[in-house]
Design a protein around this motif. Structure first.
Motif, mmCIF file in Angstrom:
data_model
loop_
_atom_site.group_PDB
_atom_site.id
_atom_site.type_symbol
_atom_site.label_atom_id
_atom_site.label_comp_id
_atom_site.label_asym_id
_atom_site.label_seq_id
_atom_site.Cartn_x
_atom_site.Cartn_y
_atom_site.Cartn_z
ATOM 1 N N UNK A 273 3.182 4.824 0.098
ATOM 2 C CA UNK A 273 4.348 4.546 -0.733
ATOM 3 C C UNK A 273 5.575 4.910 0.097
ATOM 4 N N UNK A 274 6.339 3.907 0.477
ATOM 5 C CA UNK A 274 7.533 4.086 1.287
ATOM 6 C C UNK A 274 8.656 4.668 0.452
ATOM 7 N N UNK A 275 8.729 4.226 -0.801
ATOM 8 C CA UNK A 275 9.796 4.650 -1.700
ATOM 9 C C UNK A 275 9.299 4.490 -3.138
ATOM 10 N N UNK A 276 9.673 5.416 -3.992
ATOM 11 C CA UNK A 276 9.374 5.315 -5.416
ATOM 12 C C UNK A 276 10.684 5.507 -6.156
ATOM 13 N N UNK A 277 11.054 4.517 -6.955
ATOM 14 C CA UNK A 277 12.358 4.522 -7.600
ATOM 15 C C UNK A 277 12.218 4.362 -9.115
ATOM 16 N N UNK B 240 3.448 -0.040 1.361
ATOM 17 C CA UNK B 240 2.993 -0.702 2.581
ATOM 18 C C UNK B 240 1.585 -1.225 2.327
ATOM 19 N N UNK B 241 1.444 -2.550 2.418
ATOM 20 C CA UNK B 241 0.170 -3.209 2.144
ATOM 21 C C UNK B 241 -0.732 -3.162 3.374
ATOM 22 N N UNK B 242 -2.003 -3.455 3.236
ATOM 23 C CA UNK B 242 -2.947 -3.355 4.366
ATOM 24 C C UNK B 242 -2.567 -4.180 5.598
ATOM 25 N N UNK B 243 -1.813 -5.275 5.414
ATOM 26 C CA UNK B 243 -1.410 -6.094 6.570
ATOM 27 C C UNK B 243 -0.121 -5.600 7.229
ATOM 28 N N UNK B 244 0.425 -4.470 6.759
ATOM 29 C CA UNK B 244 1.638 -3.896 7.326
ATOM 30 C C UNK B 244 2.913 -4.324 6.623
ATOM 31 N N UNK B 245 2.865 -5.349 5.800
ATOM 32 C CA UNK B 245 4.053 -5.780 5.057
ATOM 33 C C UNK B 245 4.300 -4.811 3.899
ATOM 34 N N UNK B 246 5.491 -4.897 3.329
ATOM 35 C CA UNK B 246 5.810 -4.056 2.170
ATOM 36 C C UNK B 246 6.095 -4.943 0.967
ATOM 37 N N UNK B 247 5.877 -4.377 -0.199
ATOM 38 C CA UNK B 247 6.124 -5.097 -1.442
ATOM 39 C C UNK B 247 6.480 -4.095 -2.529
ATOM 40 N N UNK B 248 7.360 -4.509 -3.435
ATOM 41 C CA UNK B 248 7.684 -3.681 -4.591
ATOM 42 C C UNK B 248 6.662 -3.951 -5.698
ATOM 43 N N UNK B 249 6.075 -2.886 -6.218
ATOM 44 C CA UNK B 249 5.184 -2.970 -7.369
ATOM 45 C C UNK B 249 5.895 -2.284 -8.533
ATOM 46 N N UNK C 274 9.820 1.159 -9.721
ATOM 47 C CA UNK C 274 8.937 0.480 -8.771
ATOM 48 C C UNK C 274 8.533 1.442 -7.666
ATOM 49 N N UNK C 275 7.448 1.107 -7.021
ATOM 50 C CA UNK C 275 7.025 1.741 -5.778
ATOM 51 C C UNK C 275 7.096 0.675 -4.696
ATOM 52 N N UNK C 276 7.771 0.981 -3.597
ATOM 53 C CA UNK C 276 7.750 0.122 -2.424
ATOM 54 C C UNK C 276 6.543 0.562 -1.614
#
Length: 187
Positions: A18-22, A38-47, A34-36
């Motif tokens: 978790x890069x960031x939790x807001x 880091x996905x298994x492929x190295x990209x990031x996504x907001x959940x 949301x939590x930003x």
């Protein structure tokens, strides 16, 4: 964060970093953010998530009858026949919360309660735990409805409980509670 036992502060350690939790907003009923990740492929996504209070749903049986409450739900603009339910307060066990909610909403005090299941709900969006509790040995007491509760109690023969629970309009907690109790041989 609320200090009333309604938030889930003990989430498991994340498998994905978790890069960031807001937290973007807080209300008396839920927190959203949301939590930003880091996905298994190295990209990031907001959940995005909405965090709700831990709750109990009560499957209460007495003399071959299952207790339901009928109440209007402004969020879906329908009157629903539901199992009694409510929030677990700070320091309360699932069984204590179920007994309290049953007393408050239906006017019945259970002699015995047991947890059928506890689980996470709607995990694609929610941080919300729910426990299903079986209650039996009911003694009439005076109900103590909350100021926003306008409901009536209905009893249904246990052999009709599943078909009644599935009648539209219905909700997940009611159907799940009846199915769990039935699977355990309690209905």
């Amino acid at each position: 964060m609320a200090e009333d036992g309604r938030r889930h502060e003990s989430l498991a350690d994340p498998e994905w970093p978790v890069v960031e939790s807001e937290t973007e907003y807080e209300t008396p009923w839920y927190t959203g953010g949301y939590d930003l990740v880091e996905q298994p492929d190295g990209s990031t996504n907001r959940y995005y998530w909405a965090e709700l209070a831990t709750a109990v749903v009560v499957v209460a049986v007495e003399d071959g009858q299952l207790l339901f409450v009928e109440q209007y739900r402004p969020t879906v603009r329908e009157t629903q026949l539901e199992l009694p339910a409510g929030i677990v307060e700070e320091g309360e066990s699932y069984t204590a919360a179920a007994a309290r909610e049953l007393r408050e909403e239906t006017g019945f005090d259970p002699a015995g309660t047991s947890v059928l299941q506890d689980l996470w709900c709607s995990t694609g969006l929610l941080r919300h735990r729910r426990a299903y509790v079986f209650a039996e040995g009911l003694t009439p007491v005076e109900p103590e409805l909350d100021e926003n509760e306008f409901l009536s109690v209905r009893s249904v023969p246990v052999e009709e409980a599943l078909s009644v629970a599935r009648e539209s309009p219905t909700n997940d907690a009611t159907v799940e509670g009846v199915l769990l109790a039935r699977e355990e041989g309690l209905l």
